[in-house]
Design an enzyme around this catalytic site. Structure first.
Site, mmCIF file in Angstrom:
data_model
loop_
_atom_site.group_PDB
_atom_site.id
_atom_site.type_symbol
_atom_site.label_atom_id
_atom_site.label_comp_id
_atom_site.label_asym_id
_atom_site.label_seq_id
_atom_site.Cartn_x
_atom_site.Cartn_y
_atom_site.Cartn_z
ATOM 1 C CB ALA A 620 -78.154 6.645 6.183
ATOM 2 C CE1 TYR A 621 -86.208 5.441 4.130
ATOM 3 C CE2 TYR A 621 -86.036 7.176 2.605
ATOM 4 C CZ TYR A 621 -86.980 6.142 2.899
ATOM 5 O OH TYR A 621 -88.108 5.795 2.316
ATOM 6 C CB SER A 622 -81.023 9.705 0.115
ATOM 7 O OG SER A 622 -82.182 10.281 0.758
#
Ligand code: ZN
Length: 733
Positions: A620-622
């Site tokens: 999700a972050y990347s």
């Protein structure tokens, strides 16, 4: 604003006004009276027990004067006391303590007074004329303490007078009367026989001689008014000198009040546009004024300004008064103000809903101002030393029809001071014009003061910080990286607004920064980066406070640890909303502002090393960071033609100040520590050891990278700078 409303901004409503559409009679302001209180006086004597009692009382009554804007504004006016002090040889010497130049009486301390030996200063009366250099030299060699600040330029006047206490103010009401046709005889009548009313003379030796000669001829007088400058009162004790000041200013005030009394203020007509339209117009105006006033510097840089606006009902109404053009053209109340405000104001007589047209109108007004100022100086400023100040023909104050007063300054404080003086000047002139004819001062006297080297030191900033005059916004300002970025931007001279959705975290960082830097350059604002209309509103608010924006740092971000198999789609939406959409909303909302200012700008996206080197269970972050990174690249393509640079910074493993919490490490840390069997300190060491350079990455390192891009040191846009202590996987290719 909709097109059909454009004509509504007519500065003069149809039919005009009868009477005065705003309250210039000050009926709501309390009448001036003595605030001297024996108990307070005693407290000052106790508080400053280490100083002579006379000086403690001098501090007390100076503060009483400094606290009333009707008497003095921002370092204007000065006071002194004469007393005996022991020398190093234990002999008693006559000494004068005089307020230091530019010190603000409202908060003055004993150290704000410079002590000089009186004898040699008084001898200067015998000298025909004194150059500025020699006067300064005399002030230097006769100081009791070599390290004390420069004394007031009116020191000689205070020294020559025989009285123990001398008080001096630039009271509006005294100045109003001296500016009227036949004002001097009128003022003499109003003040009575114990006050002398003298024509204007330049501060320094000529004025000092003029005043002391008058006092010697009429030893009973207790006040001297210098036309178009101010009033001096004197006595043997602090209370009487101060109360004489109040009493004389009060007489002028009452007289003006009586004259105005018959002209009752009428209701202000309904505004010519809705409050929302007016608000939007004043924000656009501030941004364009800011752009027009930015100047190319000798070294190829751009010196930007801050804008302070005053758009109260009274100021808005004054801006379309039939006399507004005369108000703008008619010069300062006292030459002391010119160094802060210039001798004239720009009058912007109309507005437009088109940015292009509004820019044209304001640019034309500014060009005209510069031409007129240069012409005035050519005619009236013979022999002036203009110095290296390339801004000397630039305006400071703008009256904008239908909106109010705008002031610009190279620091926020300069803009605020100019706005305060401008606002009082406008009201004072309206009062003067309501009871008579306002006569401007001879411009040669004003320029003489404005470009007097001894005055200019008050206004000139020697600050050469690279980002001076710029306004930066850092989102995610409540976190460690946000704090480090704001810290470095502040150190580089910018004004910085930090934002966060979490007020508590934001307040913590704000107080850390406010401990270290001038509070006037730091501001905070709470908003949600995922809500576009909230972002727009926040940007408007920043423009109201500073005049516009130059550096936008999308830094807010959230993290979530889960392999794709377990990744909750709703969680993914949340992370995308903050990290990707939150970057997009900031870039989008900044474009119209940066376009309007026409001074380029920098957007510096805090990306992540994960964009180049993603990690498992960190999808999700990347992915959201990669999306933000791509949006930034697109922005670099689209905005280059208007001089906006968009660059990215890829930090990794940033740990910082223990007082600031890191949401990212709160989310990621426990899992990382667990998987590697480490404690928090061990985790930091682990990341340091993993890097090529074996260096721990600090938030300030990210801040330094932001300052590098914001300083335009290289012609770079669309670039990514890693701040990760070296990681082969993030080498760009
Ligand atoms: Zn003065």
């Amino acid at each position: 604003m909709k097109k059909k409303n454009a004509a509504r901004f007519n500065p003069r409503p149809a039919g005009g006004f009868r009477g005065y559409p705003y309250n210039i009679t000050r009926s709501r302001e309390k009448r001036m009276e003595s605030l001297y209180n024996e108990e307070d006086a005693r407290r000052f004597v106790e508080k400053y027990a280490g100083y002579p009692e006379e000086l403690a009382l001098r501090v007390y009554t100076s503060r009483l004067m400094g606290g009333d804007a009707r008497l003095v504004l921002h370092g204007g006016g000065n006071t002194s006391v004469k007393l005996k002090q022991p020398t190093i040889f234990k002999e008693m010497a006559d000494v004068i303590f005089i307020k230091a130049s530019g010190h603000d009486m409202a908060c003055i301390e004993p150290d704000g007074f410079t002590s000089l030996t009186l004898g040699p200063l008084r001898k200067l009366r015998r000298i025909e004329s004194l150059s500025d250099e020699e006067m300064i030299n005399q002030f230097s060699i006769n100081r009791l303490s070599a390290g004390s600040p420069n004394p007031s330029v009116e020191t000689l006047l205070h020294a020559f007078l025989p009285h123990k206490y001398v008080d001096h103010s630039h009271a509006d009401d005294i100045l109003i009367l001296t500016h009227l046709q036949d004002g001097l005889s009128l003022l003499q009548e109003v003040l009575g026989p114990m006050a002398a009313v003298l024509p204007y003379a330049k501060s320094g030796l000529p004025l000092a001689k003029l005043v002391v000669e008058q006092v010697e001829r009429r030893p009973n007088i207790d006040a001297v008014v210098i036309s178009n400058h101010g009033i001096f009162t004197f006595a043997e004790d602090a209370r009487t000198a101060y109360e004489n000041m109040i009493s004389y200013v009060n007489r002028a005030e009452v007289f003006i009040q009586e004259q105005l009394g018959v002209r009752a203020p009428i209701e202000r007509p309904a505004p010519c546009a809705t409050p929302k339209e007016i608000e939007s117009m004043r924000i656009r105006c501030a941004q364009i004024i800011r752009g027009v006033c930015a100047r190319q510097t000798a070294d190829g840089g751009l010196q930007r300004v801050y804008v302070d606006m005053r758009t109260s009902h009274g100021m808005a109404a004054a801006s379309y008064d039939e006399k507004v053009e005369t108000i703008c053209a008619s010069g300062v109340l006292t030459p002391d103000h010119a160094v802060r405000t210039k001798n004239r104001m720009v009058y912007v007589d109309r507005l437009s809903e088109s940015d292009e047209a509004l820019w044209e109108i304001i640019q034309k007004s500014v060009n005209e101002f510069r031409r007129n100022y240069q012409r005035d100086i050519d005619v009236h400023g013979q022999g002036l030393h203009l110095g290296l100040d390339t801004f000397c023909f630039d305006p400071v104050l703008f009256m904008v029809a239908g909106l109010g007063l705008f002031a610009v300054g190279r620091s926020r404080k300069q803009a605020r001071i100019a706005a305060d003086i401008g606002e009082r000047t406008v009201y004072a002139k309206l009062r003067a014009m309501a009871i008579g004819t306002y006569r401007s001062m001879d411009p040669s006297h004003v320029f003489e003061m404005e470009f007097w080297g001894l005055q200019r030191v008050k206004a000139e900033s020697v600050d050469k910080s690279p980002l001076l005059g710029q306004v930066a916004l850092v989102t995610g300002g409540g976190g460690v990286i946000g704090c480090g970025i704001a810290d470095r931007l502040l150190a580089a001279g910018a004004a910085v607004v930090i934002s966060d959705i979490d007020v508590r975290r934001l307040d913590t960082v704000y107080s850390i920064l406010a401990e270290k830097y001038d509070k006037e350059r730091i501001d905070r604002i709470c908003f949600d980066v995922t809500d576009y209309s909230a972002v727009e509103k926040a940007f408007e608010e920043i423009s109201v406070r500073f005049g516009g924006m130059d550096i936008i740092v999308p830094n807010a971000g959230i993290a979530h640890v889960a392999p794709i198999e377990n990744l909750d789609p709703e969680k993914l939406d949340q992370v995308i909303a903050v990290n990707l959409k939150g970057t997009f909303t900031l870039i989008k909302a900044a474009i119209p502002i940066l376009k309007r200012q026409r001074t380029g700008g920098n957007i510096i996206v805090i990306s992540s090393k994960n964009v180049f080197d993603p990690g498992a269970a960190f999808g999700a972050y990347s992915a959201s960071k990669a999306g933000a990174h791509q949006i930034a690249k697109i922005a670099a393509l689209e905005l280059a033609e208007i001089g906006i640079r968009v660059n990215m910074i890829n930090p990794d493993a940033v740990f910082g100040d223990e007082r600031v919490c890191s949401k990212l490490w709160e989310e990621v840390g426990p899992e990382r520590m667990k998987s590697r069997g480490l404690d928090p300190e061990g985790l930091k060491e682990y990341y340091r050891g993993r890097s090529l350079l074996k260096v721990r990455v600090m938030p300030e390192h990210v801040g330094n990278a932001v300052v590098f891009f914001a300083s335009n040191l290289t012609p770079t846009t669309g670039a990514t700078l890693p701040v990760d202590a070296g990681n082969p996987a993030t080498f760009s290719r």
